[in-house]
Design a protein around this motif. Structure first.
Motif, mmCIF file in Angstrom:
data_model
loop_
_atom_site.group_PDB
_atom_site.id
_atom_site.type_symbol
_atom_site.label_atom_id
_atom_site.label_comp_id
_atom_site.label_asym_id
_atom_site.label_seq_id
_atom_site.Cartn_x
_atom_site.Cartn_y
_atom_site.Cartn_z
ATOM 1 N N THR A 1 -8.450 7.367 -3.209
ATOM 2 C CA THR A 1 -7.681 7.724 -2.017
ATOM 3 C C THR A 1 -8.476 8.671 -1.122
ATOM 4 O O THR A 1 -8.531 8.478 0.098
ATOM 5 C CB THR A 1 -6.336 8.372 -2.416
ATOM 6 O OG1 THR A 1 -5.616 7.458 -3.250
ATOM 7 C CG2 THR A 1 -5.498 8.710 -1.210
ATOM 8 N N ASP B 1 -9.562 7.857 2.650
ATOM 9 C CA ASP B 1 -9.061 8.768 3.691
ATOM 10 C C ASP B 1 -10.229 9.233 4.562
ATOM 11 O O ASP B 1 -10.119 9.311 5.784
ATOM 12 C CB ASP B 1 -8.353 9.983 3.077
ATOM 13 C CG ASP B 1 -6.982 9.661 2.503
ATOM 14 O OD1 ASP B 1 -6.457 8.539 2.751
ATOM 15 O OD2 ASP B 1 -6.424 10.531 1.803
ATOM 16 N N ASN C 1 -1.339 1.377 -0.586
ATOM 17 C CA ASN C 1 -2.687 1.955 -0.568
ATOM 18 C C ASN C 1 -3.741 0.910 -0.894
ATOM 19 O O ASN C 1 -4.808 0.899 -0.283
ATOM 20 C CB ASN C 1 -2.793 3.132 -1.543
ATOM 21 C CG ASN C 1 -2.478 4.438 -0.887
ATOM 22 O OD1 ASN C 1 -2.916 4.717 0.223
ATOM 23 N ND2 ASN C 1 -1.694 5.256 -1.567
#
Length: 196
Positions: free
Chosen positions: A88, A92, A163
């Motif tokens: 993640t 990001d 995600n």
């Protein structure tokens, strides 16, 4: 206010495992309390008590549901740090790089070699095991509120799948030339998430 305080303590002590654990425990406690409050207000409103249901309680119910959603998002973000945090964080950073009109491949921390390391750290078998451990952790967190467990797990499932789609989209957009991809598919993720 408990939520804000826990988040402030955790951000001030980002490397402190005890502060992170305290923040997660605060999220669990708040989720359980909000679940009981919302369920009680909804039950009171829908049963034969409707004529006695003061309009002000509708306002409390709406506010409780807003707080419940906010705490759920915070809990999911924290609980997914262990199984998917590195992945993640990487994507990001890719999003921030793209938003600044920069090429992620030209950024040392997002170059092909770094992507390869992140993908290897989230192998097929590793991801499956991480999700299995996550399910046990969630069950342990909500042992006192068994009716809340499936609701939380469904929210986690939705977040993980969302995600995953974001990661795949960013890979296709920024790393197509590398021929690198995640080692697991969306259908495998769905299967692992439903194994609980």
């Amino acid at each position: 206010s408990l939520l804000r305080e826990a988040e402030r303590n955790a951000s001030n002590n980002a490397d402190d495992k005890d502060a992170q654990k305290e923040q997660l425990n605060t999220h669990v406690l708040l989720l359980e309390n909000m679940f009981v409050l919302v369920a009680g207000l909804q039950s009171y409103r829908t049963n034969r008590c409707r004529p006695y249901f003061v309009p002000m309680l509708d306002t409390y119910l709406d506010h409780a549901q807003i707080v419940q959603r906010k705490v759920m998002r915070a809990y999911i973000k924290d609980v997914l740090r262990r199984p998917m945090g590195r992945l993640t964080d990487f994507f990001d950073a890719v999003e921030r790089c793209l938003a600044a009109n920069k090429d992620p491949l030209a950024t040392p921390s997002l170059a092909k070699g770094q992507l390869k390391k992140v993908i290897q750290a989230h192998s097929n078998s590793g991801m499956r095991e991480n999700l299995k451990q996550l399910a046990k952790r969630v069950d342990k967190h909500f042992i006192d509120e068994p009716k809340l467990r499936p609701i939380v797990w469904q929210a986690i499932t939705n977040d993980v799948l969302s995600n995953y789609q974001r990661f795949v989209t960013l890979l296709a957009r920024s790393y197509k030339s590398t021929n690198l991809s995640l080692e697991f598919t969306q259908s495998e993720l769905k299967g692992w998430l439903s194994e609980r």
